[in-house]
Write an enzyme that holds these catalytic residues in place. Structure first.
Site, PDB file in Angstrom:
ATOM      1  CE  LYS A 148       2.206   3.739   0.504  1.00 44.64           C
ATOM      2  NZ  LYS A 148       1.162   3.978  -0.632  1.00 44.64           N
ATOM      3  CG  ASP A 177       1.586  -2.204   3.714  1.00 45.27           C
ATOM      4  OD1 ASP A 177       0.608  -2.535   2.907  1.00 45.27           O
ATOM      5  OD2 ASP A 177       2.602  -1.992   3.349  1.00 45.27           O
ATOM      6  CG  HIS A 178      -4.251  -0.515   2.301  1.00 45.74           C
ATOM      7  ND1 HIS A 178      -3.361   0.174   1.668  1.00 45.74           N
ATOM      8  CD2 HIS A 178      -5.340  -1.109   1.142  1.00 45.74           C
ATOM      9  CE1 HIS A 178      -3.479   0.210   0.059  1.00 45.74           C
ATOM     10  NE2 HIS A 178      -4.690  -0.662   0.046  1.00 45.74           N
ATOM     11  CG  ASP A 235       1.956   4.803  -4.535  1.00 46.08           C
ATOM     12  OD1 ASP A 235       1.798   5.126  -3.289  1.00 46.08           O
ATOM     13  OD2 ASP A 235       1.444   4.258  -5.243  1.00 46.08           O
ATOM     14  CG  HIS A 240       0.950  -1.580  -0.674  1.00 44.58           C
ATOM     15  ND1 HIS A 240       0.534  -1.390   0.714  1.00 44.58           N
ATOM     16  CD2 HIS A 240       0.565  -0.709  -1.451  1.00 44.58           C
ATOM     17  CE1 HIS A 240       0.031  -0.240   0.644  1.00 44.58           C
ATOM     18  NE2 HIS A 240      -0.181   0.311  -0.597  1.00 44.58           N
TER      19      HIS A 240
HETATM   20  C1  BG6 Z   1      -1.914   2.670  -2.085  1.00 48.04           C
HETATM   21  C2  BG6 Z   1      -1.018   3.458  -2.884  1.00 48.04           C
HETATM   22  O1  BG6 Z   1      -1.158   2.742  -0.985  1.00 48.04           O
HETATM   23  O2  BG6 Z   1      -2.347   1.586  -2.732  1.00 48.04           O
HETATM   24  C3  BG6 Z   1      -2.016   3.825  -4.471  1.00 48.04           C
HETATM   25  O3  BG6 Z   1      -0.763   4.634  -2.649  1.00 48.04           O
HETATM   26  C4  BG6 Z   1      -2.763   2.530  -4.663  1.00 48.04           C
HETATM   27  O4  BG6 Z   1      -1.190   4.076  -5.363  1.00 48.04           O
HETATM   28  C5  BG6 Z   1      -3.312   1.685  -3.711  1.00 48.04           C
HETATM   29  O5  BG6 Z   1      -3.606   2.712  -5.927  1.00 48.04           O
HETATM   30  C6  BG6 Z   1      -3.743   0.332  -4.197  1.00 48.04           C
HETATM   31  O6  BG6 Z   1      -4.467  -0.238  -3.000  1.00 48.04           O
HETATM   32  P1  BG6 Z   1      -5.618  -1.308  -3.482  1.00 48.04           P
HETATM   33  O7  BG6 Z   1      -5.972  -1.816  -2.093  1.00 48.04           O
HETATM   34  O8  BG6 Z   1      -6.622  -0.533  -4.343  1.00 48.04           O
HETATM   35  O9  BG6 Z   1      -4.843  -2.486  -4.161  1.00 48.04           O
END
Ligand code: BG6
Length: 484
Positions: A148, A177-178, A235, A240
């Site tokens: 993304k 999408d992690h 974002d 997410h």
């Molecule tokens: C990313 C966003 O995809 O996910 C960031 O671009 C965000 O802005 C991050 O901080 C949050 O990921 P996690 O795994 O730390 O909750």
């Protein structure tokens, strides 16, 4: 619990953007952890590809630094690192020109799984895809991994999908999408579809509302130029939070298989109602005693981009008709907390003389920190003194209940990269899903842009703008406390 690490097949994984931030922070450390766990076979190869004029040795030094910086010292022993570095190679490649491509081709081996990770801006996807094909580097079944942001709106997402589709088939495209790689996100599916207990109650008849929170304490840091063009809606919400919403709201798929799961998620997105502006609160963090304001962080004194958003949405289908879903996410908030809360209705009639709200069960599924779930139940307060009721949590923090192995569970990227090699797309977004999410997001953004709606300032370390609490109060509800 016994560990069950099943090695994947030998592979060649090319990381375009192999010297970049994501590669150093996430991709390479994740591969290292899988390597020392024995999941990545020793004959696997990781080939960094980028513009820098490095050789294998120079790249290995960079990789060693990245791994040392991002993997805990007890795992990152020099012996482990030396073994891992043997799997690392580098080819300088010009994504927009012809330099380096034949050298890359010469490095690829026949008969192993091929994967190409596009850890670069979407503007390069087309160039990479086209050259992988014109130089006959990527075979028919090569896997393409993209990060993304997948587009900025529906039109750009469609264009990206078309670019990739011109060279690769959908079944070989892995859109990351992690959040889908997080342990608890998958646990949500196990909880819903592996138990009989919840599913009969999982609908508008028994659920009062759902809250999805992804709160962060960090600001936008060094990502200002990207973030100021995106904002929290693009974002976080479009991807997410949307994924969390889909897994919470979808119908049971007929099996745990990529298309069966993604078909059901797509139906949820397509059933989302348009959200009107009064149901949306946008915020922007102000300066704190020691922290810069959002506008200072992004170096744009007039920025109208939101670093916080809360909204109320509804899903127009039989299961959820009339049940609101409240979503909120923001930066520089009071706590780092991601959770999904299912607030059940109160019993229809109370035989006890109890205050309102008592007896309403609440299931919360915590993604981070301390992955786990708790279920609020009402019981009699112990001891004499009559029938006084209290609410208590049935708490299950996975690390406590299941031990060390959970506390040390693989990071989202570890799981997702191994799924790419295994050829399992279940936890990746399909093209139509991404487009549907943009199709829902675009008109909402267009509306606030047309009305020149500006974000509300909020104090760093707070829970966001007061108006977000009012959004809930209007409906006689309130957000769960933002605490870890
Ligand atoms: C990313 C966003 O995809 O996910 C960031 O671009 C965000 O802005 C991050 O901080 C949050 O990921 P996690 O795994 O730390 O909750």
């Amino acid at each position: 619990m016994a560990s069950r690490v099943i090695p994947v097949e030998p592979f060649d994984l090319v990381i375009f953007g192999g010297t970049g931030d994501l590669a150093q922070r996430k991709i390479l450390p994740s591969l290292f952890r899988r390597f020392i766990e024995g999941q990545m076979p020793p004959e696997a190869r990781i080939i960094g590809a980028a513009r820098s004029a490095l050789d294998d040795r120079g790249y290995r030094e960079m990789v060693a630094e990245a791994v040392r910086a991002h993997v805990s010292p007890h795992r990152c022993t020099e012996k482990n690192l030396a073994a891992f570095l043997k799997t690392i190679f580098y080819v300088p490649v010009d994504a927009r020109g012809e330099t380096g491509w034949e050298a890359l081709k010469a490095r690829m081996r026949p008969g192993v799984v091929q994967a190409f990770y596009f850890s670069v801006g979407p503007g390069l996807f087309g160039d990479l895809a086209q050259r992988l094909k014109s130089h006959a580097i990527a075979g028919e079944t090569a896997r393409i991994v993209v990060e993304k942001p997948f587009g900025h709106d529906l039109a750009s997402a469609r264009a990206l999908n078309a670019t990739l589709a011109a060279h690769f088939r959908e079944q070989y495209i892995y859109r990351i999408d992690h959040y889908l790689g997080k342990e608890t996100v998958q646990n949500l599916m196990a909880l819903r579809f592996g138990n009989m207990l919840f599913e009969p109650l999982w609908n508008a008849q028994y659920v009062d509302h759902v809250q999805i929170t992804v709160a962060e304490t960090v600001g936008v840091g060094g990502r200002g130029s990207y973030y100021d063009h995106a904002g929290a809606m693009r974002d976080m919400v479009q991807n997410h939070l949307m994924q969390l919403l889909c897994l919470t709201a979808m119908e049971p798929p007929s099996k745990f298989d990529p298309d069966a799961v993604r078909d059901e998620k797509l139906k949820v997105i397509r059933a989302l109602k348009h959200v009107e502006l009064p149901e949306i609160v946008r915020g922007q963090y102000l300066a704190g005693p020691d922290t810069p304001s959002y506008r200072e962080d992004v170096d744009n004194p007039d920025s109208t981009t939101e670093s916080y958003i809360a909204l109320k949405l509804e899903i127009a289908n039989w299961r959820w008709n009339g049940t609101p879903f409240y979503l909120r996410t923001g930066k520089r908030l009071k706590a780092r907390l991601s959770e999904i809360v299912i607030q059940f209705k109160e019993p229809p009639h109370s035989i006890f003389d109890s205050p309102p709200g008592q007896g309403a069960n609440e299931l919360s599924i915590r993604l981070q920190p301390d992955e786990g779930m708790d279920l609020k139940v009402t019981i009699k307060e112990p001891g004499p003194g009559g029938m006084r009721l209290i609410d208590v949590p049935l708490d299950m923090t996975f690390a406590e209940a299941l031990g060390e192995e959970v506390a040390d569970a693989p990071d989202a990227y570890e799981r997702l990269i191994m799924d790419v090699i295994r050829g399992n797309q279940t936890l990746f977004m399909r093209g139509d899903e991404v487009e549907a999410a943009w199709a829902w997001t675009d008109p909402i953004i267009a509306e606030w842009e047309a009305r020149d709606q500006r974000p509300l300032g909020y104090e760093p370390g707070s829970t966001g703008p007061e108006e977000a609490a009012i959004l809930m109060h209007r409906d006689g509800r309130r957000w769960r406390e933002l605490k870890t």
